[in-house]
Every structure is written in structure tokens, then in C-alpha cells.
Design a protein around this motif. Sequence first.
Motif, PDB file in Angstrom:
ATOM      1  N   ARG A  10      52.710  27.084 -16.623  1.00  0.00           N
ATOM      2  CA  ARG A  10      51.408  26.485 -16.893  1.00  0.00           C
ATOM      3  C   ARG A  10      50.746  27.161 -18.085  1.00  0.00           C
ATOM      4  NH1 ARG A  10      48.510  23.981 -12.891  1.00  0.00           N
ATOM      5  NH2 ARG A  10      46.866  23.932 -14.456  1.00  0.00           N
ATOM      6  N   HIS A  11      50.206  26.343 -18.975  1.00  0.00           N
ATOM      7  CA  HIS A  11      49.429  26.816 -20.112  1.00  0.00           C
ATOM      8  C   HIS A  11      48.113  26.042 -20.070  1.00  0.00           C
ATOM      9  CE1 HIS A  11      52.799  28.958 -22.132  1.00  0.00           C
ATOM     10  NE2 HIS A  11      53.519  28.067 -21.458  1.00  0.00           N
ATOM     11  N   GLY A  12      47.145  26.562 -19.322  1.00  0.00           N
ATOM     12  CA  GLY A  12      45.909  25.819 -19.119  1.00  0.00           C
ATOM     13  C   GLY A  12      46.212  24.534 -18.380  1.00  0.00           C
ATOM     14  N   GLY A  13      45.804  23.417 -18.960  1.00  0.00           N
ATOM     15  CA  GLY A  13      46.044  22.120 -18.341  1.00  0.00           C
ATOM     16  C   GLY A  13      47.395  21.522 -18.667  1.00  0.00           C
ATOM     17  N   VAL A  49      47.087  19.552 -13.735  1.00  0.00           N
ATOM     18  CA  VAL A  49      47.937  19.298 -14.895  1.00  0.00           C
ATOM     19  C   VAL A  49      47.425  18.057 -15.604  1.00  0.00           C
ATOM     20  CG1 VAL A  49      50.246  18.656 -15.682  1.00  0.00           C
ATOM     21  CG2 VAL A  49      49.980  20.413 -13.926  1.00  0.00           C
ATOM     22  N   ARG A  50      47.068  18.207 -16.851  1.00  0.00           N
ATOM     23  CA  ARG A  50      46.518  17.098 -17.629  1.00  0.00           C
ATOM     24  C   ARG A  50      47.511  16.544 -18.648  1.00  0.00           C
ATOM     25  NH1 ARG A  50      41.068  16.561 -17.399  1.00  0.00           N
ATOM     26  NH2 ARG A  50      40.810  16.007 -19.611  1.00  0.00           N
ATOM     27  N   VAL A  51      48.487  17.374 -19.038  1.00  0.00           N
ATOM     28  CA  VAL A  51      49.490  16.965 -20.027  1.00  0.00           C
ATOM     29  C   VAL A  51      50.823  17.575 -19.636  1.00  0.00           C
ATOM     30  CG1 VAL A  51      50.220  17.178 -22.451  1.00  0.00           C
ATOM     31  CG2 VAL A  51      47.814  16.736 -21.909  1.00  0.00           C
ATOM     32  N   LEU A  52      51.909  16.814 -19.840  1.00  0.00           N
ATOM     33  CA  LEU A  52      53.259  17.326 -19.636  1.00  0.00           C
ATOM     34  C   LEU A  52      53.874  17.633 -20.995  1.00  0.00           C
ATOM     35  CD1 LEU A  52      52.655  15.711 -16.970  1.00  0.00           C
ATOM     36  CD2 LEU A  52      55.113  15.255 -16.852  1.00  0.00           C
ATOM     37  N   ALA A  53      54.534  18.785 -21.100  1.00  0.00           N
ATOM     38  CA  ALA A  53      55.298  19.138 -22.296  1.00  0.00           C
ATOM     39  C   ALA A  53      56.719  19.452 -21.866  1.00  0.00           C
ATOM     40  CB  ALA A  53      54.676  20.328 -23.011  1.00  0.00           C
ATOM     41  N   LEU A  54      57.672  19.081 -22.695  1.00  0.00           N
ATOM     42  CA  LEU A  54      59.089  19.199 -22.339  1.00  0.00           C
ATOM     43  C   LEU A  54      59.853  19.855 -23.476  1.00  0.00           C
ATOM     44  CD1 LEU A  54      60.758  18.173 -19.875  1.00  0.00           C
ATOM     45  CD2 LEU A  54      61.316  16.168 -21.229  1.00  0.00           C
ATOM     46  N   THR A  55      60.661  20.875 -23.159  1.00  0.00           N
ATOM     47  CA  THR A  55      61.491  21.519 -24.170  1.00  0.00           C
ATOM     48  C   THR A  55      62.784  21.998 -23.533  1.00  0.00           C
ATOM     49  OG1 THR A  55      61.423  23.096 -26.015  1.00  0.00           O
ATOM     50  CG2 THR A  55      60.555  23.868 -23.908  1.00  0.00           C
ATOM     51  N   GLY A  56      63.623  22.680 -24.329  1.00  0.00           N
ATOM     52  CA  GLY A  56      64.890  23.197 -23.826  1.00  0.00           C
ATOM     53  C   GLY A  56      65.014  24.682 -24.063  1.00  0.00           C
ATOM     54  N   ALA A  57      65.718  25.373 -23.165  1.00  0.00           N
ATOM     55  CA  ALA A  57      65.957  26.804 -23.333  1.00  0.00           C
ATOM     56  C   ALA A  57      67.132  27.022 -24.283  1.00  0.00           C
ATOM     57  CB  ALA A  57      66.260  27.451 -21.976  1.00  0.00           C
ATOM     58  N   LYS A 200      45.630  20.523 -27.042  1.00  0.00           N
ATOM     59  CA  LYS A 200      44.585  19.692 -27.652  1.00  0.00           C
ATOM     60  C   LYS A 200      44.417  18.394 -26.872  1.00  0.00           C
ATOM     61  CE  LYS A 200      43.306  17.361 -31.969  1.00  0.00           C
ATOM     62  NZ  LYS A 200      43.683  17.079 -33.383  1.00  0.00           N
ATOM     63  N   LEU A 201      45.532  17.780 -26.518  1.00  0.00           N
ATOM     64  CA  LEU A 201      45.463  16.558 -25.716  1.00  0.00           C
ATOM     65  C   LEU A 201      44.846  16.837 -24.351  1.00  0.00           C
ATOM     66  CD1 LEU A 201      48.960  15.010 -26.531  1.00  0.00           C
ATOM     67  CD2 LEU A 201      46.738  14.092 -27.222  1.00  0.00           C
ATOM     68  N   ALA A 202      45.178  17.986 -23.765  1.00  0.00           N
ATOM     69  CA  ALA A 202      44.668  18.335 -22.440  1.00  0.00           C
ATOM     70  C   ALA A 202      43.156  18.519 -22.450  1.00  0.00           C
ATOM     71  CB  ALA A 202      45.339  19.615 -21.933  1.00  0.00           C
ATOM     72  N   ARG A 203      42.590  18.831 -23.604  1.00  0.00           N
ATOM     73  CA  ARG A 203      41.133  18.955 -23.709  1.00  0.00           C
ATOM     74  C   ARG A 203      40.465  17.603 -23.941  1.00  0.00           C
ATOM     75  NH1 ARG A 203      42.859  23.492 -26.715  1.00  0.00           N
ATOM     76  NH2 ARG A 203      42.548  22.389 -28.698  1.00  0.00           N
ATOM     77  N   GLY A 204      41.253  16.582 -24.131  1.00  0.00           N
ATOM     78  CA  GLY A 204      40.729  15.259 -24.426  1.00  0.00           C
ATOM     79  C   GLY A 204      40.474  14.439 -23.171  1.00  0.00           C
ATOM     80  N   ARG A 255      26.804  16.697 -29.687  1.00  0.00           N
ATOM     81  CA  ARG A 255      27.504  17.896 -29.241  1.00  0.00           C
ATOM     82  C   ARG A 255      28.958  17.543 -28.964  1.00  0.00           C
ATOM     83  NH1 ARG A 255      28.432  17.302 -23.829  1.00  0.00           N
ATOM     84  NH2 ARG A 255      26.979  15.973 -22.662  1.00  0.00           N
ATOM     85  N   LYS A 256      29.771  18.562 -28.773  1.00  0.00           N
ATOM     86  CA  LYS A 256      31.177  18.357 -28.476  1.00  0.00           C
ATOM     87  C   LYS A 256      31.334  17.978 -27.002  1.00  0.00           C
ATOM     88  CE  LYS A 256      35.683  20.579 -29.042  1.00  0.00           C
ATOM     89  NZ  LYS A 256      36.396  21.824 -29.478  1.00  0.00           N
ATOM     90  N   PRO A 257      32.064  16.911 -26.693  1.00  0.00           N
ATOM     91  CA  PRO A 257      32.211  16.531 -25.291  1.00  0.00           C
ATOM     92  C   PRO A 257      33.085  17.504 -24.522  1.00  0.00           C
ATOM     93  CG  PRO A 257      33.593  15.152 -26.680  1.00  0.00           C
ATOM     94  CD  PRO A 257      32.757  15.987 -27.601  1.00  0.00           C
ATOM     95  N   ASP A 258      32.796  17.648 -23.243  1.00  0.00           N
ATOM     96  CA  ASP A 258      33.595  18.474 -22.341  1.00  0.00           C
ATOM     97  C   ASP A 258      34.277  17.550 -21.340  1.00  0.00           C
ATOM     98  OD1 ASP A 258      34.725  20.257 -20.606  1.00  0.00           O
ATOM     99  OD2 ASP A 258      32.842  21.115 -19.877  1.00  0.00           O
ATOM    100  N   PHE A 259      35.471  17.069 -21.702  1.00  0.00           N
ATOM    101  CA  PHE A 259      36.177  16.138 -20.834  1.00  0.00           C
ATOM    102  C   PHE A 259      36.866  16.819 -19.667  1.00  0.00           C
ATOM    103  CE2 PHE A 259      36.318  13.805 -24.984  1.00  0.00           C
ATOM    104  CZ  PHE A 259      35.517  12.726 -24.588  1.00  0.00           C
ATOM    105  N   VAL A 260      37.111  18.117 -19.786  1.00  0.00           N
ATOM    106  CA  VAL A 260      37.862  18.836 -18.752  1.00  0.00           C
ATOM    107  C   VAL A 260      37.042  19.024 -17.491  1.00  0.00           C
ATOM    108  CG1 VAL A 260      39.047  20.994 -18.183  1.00  0.00           C
ATOM    109  CG2 VAL A 260      39.259  20.025 -20.482  1.00  0.00           C
ATOM    110  N   SER A 261      35.747  19.239 -17.638  1.00  0.00           N
ATOM    111  CA  SER A 261      34.903  19.565 -16.493  1.00  0.00           C
ATOM    112  C   SER A 261      34.374  18.353 -15.747  1.00  0.00           C
ATOM    113  CB  SER A 261      33.711  20.419 -16.954  1.00  0.00           C
ATOM    114  OG  SER A 261      34.155  21.626 -17.535  1.00  0.00           O
ATOM    115  N   VAL A 262      34.524  17.171 -16.304  1.00  0.00           N
ATOM    116  CA  VAL A 262      33.949  15.991 -15.635  1.00  0.00           C
ATOM    117  C   VAL A 262      34.842  15.518 -14.503  1.00  0.00           C
ATOM    118  CG1 VAL A 262      32.718  15.266 -17.694  1.00  0.00           C
ATOM    119  CG2 VAL A 262      35.031  14.385 -17.293  1.00  0.00           C
TER     120      VAL A 262
END
Length: 262
Positions: A10-13, A49-57, A200-204, A255-262
Motif C-alpha cells: 500500500r502507498h496511501g490510497g 484502495v482508490r487506485v490499482l497499480a500493477l508492475t513486475g518484479a 495523483k489519481l488517488a487524490r482525485g 480552494r483546492k478540493p479534498d476528494f479523499v475525505s468526502v
Amino acid sequence: MEEREVLVARHGGVALITLNRPKAGNTFNMALATALELAIREALADPDVRVLALTGAGKLFCGGGDVGSFASAGEGAGPYLLELANAVHRSVKLLASSAKPVVTIINGAAAGAGLSLAIAGDVVVAGASAHFSAAYSAVGLTPDGGMSWLLPRLIGWRRAQEMLLTNRRVSANEAEAMGLVTRMVPDEEVIEQGLAMAEKLARGPVAALGKTRLLLAQGQEQDLSTHLDKEAQSIAEAVALPEAREGIAAFLERRKPDFVSV
């Protein structure tokens, strides 16, 4: 202790899902396909979880199917590949229908089903040394993972024909130019920049972004008149959600919107 086929951090959202068979090039066997599906389902079900990210090891994003396992199946290769393809396809369908944005971070080669998985992202961030190939014709097989559906929609019919029929390898630089990936970045920055985009997307306004990705998908199959009706219905639904109330209030209050807290 045996390594898990898929790692989740997990990295934030953001839930960063990592294919973890580096010694096998992160190629799909049943264990990896099953673990990936489970990780995606759990991330989608987690309200934090607000966004999924996918990578490989390791050095590859994903080399496609585990060809050695095809050979080991012997006379049962047909049923085995049907089961494996369907397992991978469940993950592809989950990503395609996700109400949460998806970012794919391509840290090396993406071939076969790995290419299908790579291009499933809403945003595709590729390292400079990454490269992309269909790979199926090299071993006498046909595409899976939705590649023959999505690839021509992304890069056009002729380019898709060339990649699928001739197995031409496409560099990250060319992939960016043809619209196969969103952005090419230095190799040493690919995870950092991919995560930065995901965060950035997770903050949207994630609910609105989910509706937007659904509209984009539907727009590929509908006539304009039908799609205009879908857009009207969607925006009417969106304005009643907390995200829109916060976004509109923030705009009016400068002001800057706070979409995460709503």
C-alpha cells in the motif's frame, strides 16, 4: 520459505500489485494467474484502495505464458491452456470493469499476455528499456488476454496486424509515439513516476474517474446518440455524489478540493 506469486503493497490510497516470479520472467502459470485474480479482487473490495497499480518484479514486467508449463501438460495442453487463459481473463475483466483507475508500470519486457496486461491500464508508464511484443506467433499460438480486441483500438488496425502477425518488437520510445503507452520515463524512475501518477489519481474524484473509464469503454461500441444519453445520465448521477459537492464548493471558494475525505 516459498515466495508468494503476487506481492501487494500500500502507498496511501494506491495498492501496488507486483507479479513475483522474476526467475521465470513473471510468466503465467496457474498459481500466478490465480494469485493475481485474488489480489485484484481484494484491492477492488477494499474501500481504502482508490487506485490499482500493477508492475513486475525483476527485469521483466511479464513474459506472457509459461511455455514450459504448456509443454509439461503434454496431451492435456489444450484443456490446460483453456483453464489458464480463462484464469488470466478473469483478471483482465476485473481491470476492465473496475470502478477504480488502473495504472500499469512497465519495468521491462511485456510479451504475450504480459502485453495484454500492460495495455489494460488507464495510464501506462514504461521504462526507457521496456519493449513490447505479441509473442504468440513465435510459438505457434494465437492471442489471448484481450489483445486482439484492445490493440487495434489503441494503435490502429495496420499496426496491430503487424505486431500480431509478424511479432515485431516495439521499443518504449516507439510505443509512446504510437499511443501504446502513456509515457516513457528513465528506467531508474519508472516505479517512482508510475506510483506518483497513481497517487495523483488517488487524490482525485475516484468515483467520477470510474464512471469516466466506463463511458470511454462504452463509447467504443455505441452510436453517438446512444452515448450522449449515457453521458447525460452519468453526469446527472455524478453531481449528486459527495465528490461533486466538494468539487463545486471548492471551485466557488477558490480552494483546492479534498476528494479523499468526502
